[in-house]
Design a protein around this motif. Structure first.
Motif, PDB file in Angstrom:
ATOM      1  N   ILE A 272       0.848  -1.201   0.000  1.00 28.43           N
ATOM      2  CA  ILE A 272       0.000   0.000   0.000  1.00 28.43           C
ATOM      3  C   ILE A 272       0.879   1.245   0.000  1.00 28.43           C
ATOM      4  O   ILE A 272       0.658   2.197  -0.759  1.00 28.43           O
ATOM      5  CB  ILE A 272      -0.928   0.012   1.233  1.00 28.43           C
ATOM      6  CG1 ILE A 272      -1.833  -1.223   1.241  1.00 28.43           C
ATOM      7  CG2 ILE A 272      -1.777   1.286   1.256  1.00 28.43           C
ATOM      8  CD1 ILE A 272      -2.586  -1.415   2.548  1.00 28.43           C
ATOM      9  N   ASN A 273       1.892   1.229   0.851  1.00 31.11           N
ATOM     10  CA  ASN A 273       2.800   2.370   0.970  1.00 31.11           C
ATOM     11  C   ASN A 273       3.531   2.652  -0.338  1.00 31.11           C
ATOM     12  O   ASN A 273       3.839   3.816  -0.655  1.00 31.11           O
ATOM     13  CB  ASN A 273       3.799   2.101   2.099  1.00 31.11           C
ATOM     14  CG  ASN A 273       4.782   3.233   2.300  1.00 31.11           C
ATOM     15  OD1 ASN A 273       5.925   3.163   1.855  1.00 31.11           O
ATOM     16  ND2 ASN A 273       4.342   4.289   2.970  1.00 31.11           N
ATOM     17  N   ASN A 274       3.801   1.603  -1.106  1.00 33.64           N
ATOM     18  CA  ASN A 274       4.485   1.787  -2.390  1.00 33.64           C
ATOM     19  C   ASN A 274       3.704   2.693  -3.335  1.00 33.64           C
ATOM     20  O   ASN A 274       4.289   3.450  -4.123  1.00 33.64           O
ATOM     21  CB  ASN A 274       4.717   0.432  -3.066  1.00 33.64           C
ATOM     22  CG  ASN A 274       5.830  -0.352  -2.414  1.00 33.64           C
ATOM     23  OD1 ASN A 274       6.603   0.190  -1.625  1.00 33.64           O
ATOM     24  ND2 ASN A 274       5.921  -1.632  -2.722  1.00 33.64           N
ATOM     25  N   VAL A 277       4.506   6.145  -2.325  1.00 30.79           N
ATOM     26  CA  VAL A 277       5.874   6.480  -2.730  1.00 30.79           C
ATOM     27  C   VAL A 277       5.920   6.796  -4.222  1.00 30.79           C
ATOM     28  O   VAL A 277       6.641   7.704  -4.656  1.00 30.79           O
ATOM     29  CB  VAL A 277       6.837   5.323  -2.381  1.00 30.79           C
ATOM     30  CG1 VAL A 277       8.232   5.585  -2.946  1.00 30.79           C
ATOM     31  CG2 VAL A 277       6.915   5.132  -0.873  1.00 30.79           C
ATOM     32  N   ASP A 278       5.141   6.064  -5.013  1.00 31.55           N
ATOM     33  CA  ASP A 278       5.085   6.328  -6.455  1.00 31.55           C
ATOM     34  C   ASP A 278       4.658   7.766  -6.734  1.00 31.55           C
ATOM     35  O   ASP A 278       5.228   8.444  -7.601  1.00 31.55           O
ATOM     36  CB  ASP A 278       4.101   5.367  -7.133  1.00 31.55           C
ATOM     37  CG  ASP A 278       4.679   3.975  -7.304  1.00 31.55           C
ATOM     38  OD1 ASP A 278       5.916   3.839  -7.232  1.00 31.55           O
ATOM     39  OD2 ASP A 278       3.894   3.031  -7.504  1.00 31.55           O
ATOM     40  N   VAL A 279       3.651   8.220  -6.006  1.00 33.49           N
ATOM     41  CA  VAL A 279       3.160   9.590  -6.198  1.00 33.49           C
ATOM     42  C   VAL A 279       4.242  10.592  -5.797  1.00 33.49           C
ATOM     43  O   VAL A 279       4.461  11.601  -6.482  1.00 33.49           O
ATOM     44  CB  VAL A 279       1.872   9.824  -5.382  1.00 33.49           C
ATOM     45  CG1 VAL A 279       1.426  11.287  -5.490  1.00 33.49           C
ATOM     46  CG2 VAL A 279       0.757   8.900  -5.874  1.00 33.49           C
ATOM     47  N   ASP A 280       4.934  10.313  -4.699  1.00 34.09           N
ATOM     48  CA  ASP A 280       5.993  11.222  -4.238  1.00 34.09           C
ATOM     49  C   ASP A 280       7.159  11.285  -5.219  1.00 34.09           C
ATOM     50  O   ASP A 280       7.715  12.363  -5.475  1.00 34.09           O
ATOM     51  CB  ASP A 280       6.508  10.772  -2.861  1.00 34.09           C
ATOM     52  CG  ASP A 280       5.469  10.935  -1.765  1.00 34.09           C
ATOM     53  OD1 ASP A 280       4.558  11.770  -1.939  1.00 34.09           O
ATOM     54  OD2 ASP A 280       5.561  10.231  -0.742  1.00 34.09           O
ATOM     55  N   LEU A 281       7.533  10.138  -5.765  1.00 28.70           N
ATOM     56  CA  LEU A 281       8.716  10.079  -6.626  1.00 28.70           C
ATOM     57  C   LEU A 281       8.428  10.449  -8.077  1.00 28.70           C
ATOM     58  O   LEU A 281       9.236  11.118  -8.728  1.00 28.70           O
ATOM     59  CB  LEU A 281       9.327   8.677  -6.580  1.00 28.70           C
ATOM     60  CG  LEU A 281       9.933   8.218  -5.252  1.00 28.70           C
ATOM     61  CD1 LEU A 281      10.449   6.793  -5.373  1.00 28.70           C
ATOM     62  CD2 LEU A 281      11.066   9.142  -4.816  1.00 28.70           C
ATOM     63  N   ILE A 287      -5.447  12.212  -4.863  1.00 28.11           N
ATOM     64  CA  ILE A 287      -6.539  11.428  -4.290  1.00 28.11           C
ATOM     65  C   ILE A 287      -6.119   9.966  -4.121  1.00 28.11           C
ATOM     66  O   ILE A 287      -6.505   9.293  -3.156  1.00 28.11           O
ATOM     67  CB  ILE A 287      -7.813  11.531  -5.168  1.00 28.11           C
ATOM     68  CG1 ILE A 287      -9.004  10.884  -4.463  1.00 28.11           C
ATOM     69  CG2 ILE A 287      -7.582  10.915  -6.541  1.00 28.11           C
ATOM     70  CD1 ILE A 287      -9.457  11.587  -3.232  1.00 28.11           C
ATOM     71  N   LYS A 288      -5.302   9.470  -5.057  1.00 23.09           N
ATOM     72  CA  LYS A 288      -4.792   8.097  -4.961  1.00 23.09           C
ATOM     73  C   LYS A 288      -3.942   7.943  -3.706  1.00 23.09           C
ATOM     74  O   LYS A 288      -4.094   6.976  -2.946  1.00 23.09           O
ATOM     75  CB  LYS A 288      -3.960   7.769  -6.205  1.00 23.09           C
ATOM     76  CG  LYS A 288      -3.220   6.445  -6.133  1.00 23.09           C
ATOM     77  CD  LYS A 288      -2.313   6.267  -7.349  1.00 23.09           C
ATOM     78  CE  LYS A 288      -1.455   5.018  -7.208  1.00 23.09           C
ATOM     79  NZ  LYS A 288      -0.526   4.850  -8.356  1.00 23.09           N
ATOM     80  N   LYS A 289      -3.080   8.925  -3.475  1.00 12.42           N
ATOM     81  CA  LYS A 289      -2.223   8.876  -2.296  1.00 12.42           C
ATOM     82  C   LYS A 289      -3.051   8.964  -1.020  1.00 12.42           C
ATOM     83  O   LYS A 289      -2.789   8.250  -0.044  1.00 12.42           O
ATOM     84  CB  LYS A 289      -1.203  10.017  -2.349  1.00 12.42           C
ATOM     85  CG  LYS A 289      -0.246  10.043  -1.168  1.00 12.42           C
ATOM     86  CD  LYS A 289       0.786  11.156  -1.304  1.00 12.42           C
ATOM     87  CE  LYS A 289       1.714  11.176  -0.099  1.00 12.42           C
ATOM     88  NZ  LYS A 289       2.734  12.256  -0.203  1.00 12.42           N
ATOM     89  N   LYS A 290      -4.064   9.813  -1.035  1.00 14.30           N
ATOM     90  CA  LYS A 290      -4.895  10.005   0.154  1.00 14.30           C
ATOM     91  C   LYS A 290      -5.653   8.729   0.510  1.00 14.30           C
ATOM     92  O   LYS A 290      -5.710   8.328   1.677  1.00 14.30           O
ATOM     93  CB  LYS A 290      -5.887  11.150  -0.085  1.00 14.30           C
ATOM     94  CG  LYS A 290      -6.651  11.565   1.164  1.00 14.30           C
ATOM     95  CD  LYS A 290      -5.721  12.148   2.214  1.00 14.30           C
ATOM     96  CE  LYS A 290      -6.479  12.607   3.448  1.00 14.30           C
ATOM     97  NZ  LYS A 290      -5.561  13.112   4.496  1.00 14.30           N
ATOM     98  N   GLU A 334      13.431   4.189  -0.105  1.00 17.11           N
ATOM     99  CA  GLU A 334      12.079   3.642  -0.210  1.00 17.11           C
ATOM    100  C   GLU A 334      11.648   3.435  -1.657  1.00 17.11           C
ATOM    101  O   GLU A 334      10.622   2.808  -1.914  1.00 17.11           O
ATOM    102  CB  GLU A 334      11.089   4.553   0.522  1.00 17.11           C
ATOM    103  CG  GLU A 334      11.294   4.540   2.030  1.00 17.11           C
ATOM    104  CD  GLU A 334      10.207   5.275   2.779  1.00 17.11           C
ATOM    105  OE1 GLU A 334       9.344   5.902   2.125  1.00 17.11           O
ATOM    106  OE2 GLU A 334      10.210   5.227   4.019  1.00 17.11           O
ATOM    107  N   GLY A 335      12.431   3.950  -2.588  1.00 15.48           N
ATOM    108  CA  GLY A 335      12.139   3.691  -3.993  1.00 15.48           C
ATOM    109  C   GLY A 335      12.573   2.303  -4.428  1.00 15.48           C
ATOM    110  O   GLY A 335      12.209   1.842  -5.510  1.00 15.48           O
ATOM    111  N   ASN A 336      13.332   1.631  -3.573  1.00 15.27           N
ATOM    112  CA  ASN A 336      13.759   0.261  -3.856  1.00 15.27           C
ATOM    113  C   ASN A 336      12.635  -0.674  -3.413  1.00 15.27           C
ATOM    114  O   ASN A 336      12.620  -1.171  -2.289  1.00 15.27           O
ATOM    115  CB  ASN A 336      15.050  -0.049  -3.084  1.00 15.27           C
ATOM    116  CG  ASN A 336      15.712  -1.339  -3.536  1.00 15.27           C
ATOM    117  OD1 ASN A 336      15.035  -2.293  -3.890  1.00 15.27           O
ATOM    118  ND2 ASN A 336      17.034  -1.358  -3.501  1.00 15.27           N
ATOM    119  N   LYS A 337      11.678  -0.906  -4.305  1.00 19.05           N
ATOM    120  CA  LYS A 337      10.459  -1.598  -3.891  1.00 19.05           C
ATOM    121  C   LYS A 337      10.001  -2.696  -4.846  1.00 19.05           C
ATOM    122  O   LYS A 337       8.880  -3.173  -4.743  1.00 19.05           O
ATOM    123  CB  LYS A 337       9.322  -0.580  -3.711  1.00 19.05           C
ATOM    124  CG  LYS A 337       9.077   0.316  -4.910  1.00 19.05           C
ATOM    125  CD  LYS A 337       8.090   1.416  -4.567  1.00 19.05           C
ATOM    126  CE  LYS A 337       7.854   2.351  -5.728  1.00 19.05           C
ATOM    127  NZ  LYS A 337       7.350   1.674  -6.930  1.00 19.05           N
TER     128      LYS A 337
END
Length: 439
Positions: A272-274, A277-281, A287-290, A334-337
């Motif tokens: 879920i957290n990934n 992280v996708d949105v951040d990176l 809304i997806k992140k929220k 955290e991008g290593n996922k």
């Protein structure tokens, strides 16, 4: 007999008629979790059977129908499914295959395509394959994951983790052999019966269930001194599946060790957290992140309640997902996922920090992410924690069980030697501490 229906791409669909007639075969990975999941699906009107088959013929079937460069977990999963279809136990015209699809960069997302290709090669292209995914990758009119079912599945995952975590701490010391396994089945029956009545599906009810589950295992009589604890990490299928790791937990028990296997909850939160992280990176819709944050926070809340119940019941409790994130700082980003990503390294760190420096890192052939974040990080961990005792065990079609077990035995011998050395070093200090004041 149900009519075969195909979509616009030529994919065979699992229809409503098939739901009534077909038996869905599901590969085994986590016996407790998948056992509960299968029974939940049965309550939704499906005929489901979890495959617990073993034997060399599964590997050979996988090698026959899957390309040699495919990762070992894919070879086993596909081999087990096709072996079951060809076993003669089932009507091949009334059987379907159930397989998960993560949607990430791991090749697990493509198992389903490899499986269909293998079925065609085996002359079984009329057997429908059902994808279990939350990414909308494939849809079938006869297999829909409803909100009530997903709700039960999430709670089943939490209950499964608690049952496994507590039972693993009791089984090596049980006075009556088999009592722990009997308690597991009793807990599963009680939980599923409660779910049928709508119980255990709210946070307060879940917390109450946590308490009696812990108490159920606490009531099992135990004996004997503490045993060498051995953590098990690695690629998710090989780490958990008895077929994939040659019954690793059973072997550790037979060698007088206590297996410590991290739960599935951290992996679910990790996935879920990934998305966040996708949105951040890389950018994306807020809304997806929220939505992911809301879901993640709820699962974390449940995890904290589970950990608290274990600690209050006198069991050794694991850390939270946030604890794992803190531990990984300075090692991996955290991008290593891909695959298990940074979570695998974090699990090794948590085991070391929690007093389980003896670790088996299961390494399946063909899993590149696992070799980077697993075997690739062992040297760094040993540099930072010289007392850590980590062994990477390769699992592939050509690896023999005896060689794997011999390497683990060497690790256990080293673990006992280190424990003896530590005991010898602490003994003089303990004697000094007992010396009366003034002497």
């Amino acid at each position: 007999m149900a009519e075969l229906v195909y979509d616009s791409t030529g994919r065979l669909l699992f229809t409503e008629e098939m739901k009534k007639e077909y038996t869905l075969l599901m590969p085994q990975m986590l016996p407790v979790h998948f056992g509960m999941m299968a029974r939940l699906l049965e309550r939704e009107g499906f005929k489901v059977e979890t495959l617990n088959t073993t034997g060399r013929q599964i590997v050979e079937t996988g090698q026959k129908y899957v390309h040699n460069d495919t990762c070992y977990p894919a070879l086993l999963v596909i081999g087990q499914l096709i072996d079951a279809v060809q076993s003669g136990k089932y009507d091949v015209h009334k059987v379907g295959l159930l397989i998960t699809q993560t949607g990430g960069g791991c090749r697990a997302s493509n198992y389903i395509h490899l499986l269909r290709k293998a079925l065609k090669k085996a002359g079984l292209e009329f057997v429908p394959v059902v994808s279990v995914n939350l990414s909308g990758l494939e849809k079938n009119p006869g297999f829909k994951l409803t909100i009530p079912f997903l709700r039960k599945a999430v709670f089943a995952m939490m209950y499964g983790d608690l049952i496994v975590q507590t039972s693993n701490q009791v089984r090596p010391y049980e006075v009556t052999p088999g009592q722990t396994d009997e308690t597991i089945h009793q807990c599963m029956d009680r939980l599923l019966h409660g779910m049928d009545q709508g119980k255990g599906l709210s946070y307060p009810q879940m917390c109450e269930n946590f308490k009696w589950i812990v108490q159920a295992f606490r009531d099992i009589p135990v004996q004997g001194p503490p045993k060498v604890r051995v953590g098990v990490v690695g690629e998710i299928y090989i780490k958990y599946s008895p077929l994939g790791n040659n019954n690793l937990e059973h072997f550790l028990l037979s060698e007088g060790a206590e297996p410590v296997v991290p739960g599935l909850t951290d992996f679910i939160i990790f996935k879920i957290n990934n998305r966040e992280v996708d949105v951040d990176l890389y950018g994306g819709k807020w809304i997806k992140k929220k939505v992911c944050q809301i879901f993640e926070n709820y699962v974390k809340k449940c995890q904290r309640a589970m950990i608290a119940a274990m600690a209050e019941g006198g069991f050794r409790a694991p850390g939270t997902f946030d604890d794992l994130r803190r531990l990984i700082h300075g090692y991996l980003g955290e991008g290593n996922k891909m695959g298990e990503g940074w979570l695998l390294t974090a699990e090794m760190l948590e085991l070391i920090h929690s007093g389980t420096p003896n670790i088996v890192c299961t390494q399946p052939f063909g899993c590149l992410p696992n070799h980077i974040v697993g075997k690739g990080m062992i040297r760094k961990l040993k540099d930072d924690y010289p007392y850590s005792n980590i062994v990477a065990i390769d699992y592939d079609p050509s690896a023999t069980q005896i060689n794997q077990e011999n390497r683990i035995k060497l690790m256990l011998a080293n673990a006992r030697a280190l424990a003896k050395e530590e005991s010898a070093q602490t003994a003089p200090q303990a004697a000094e501490d007992r010396t009366p004041v003034g002497v």
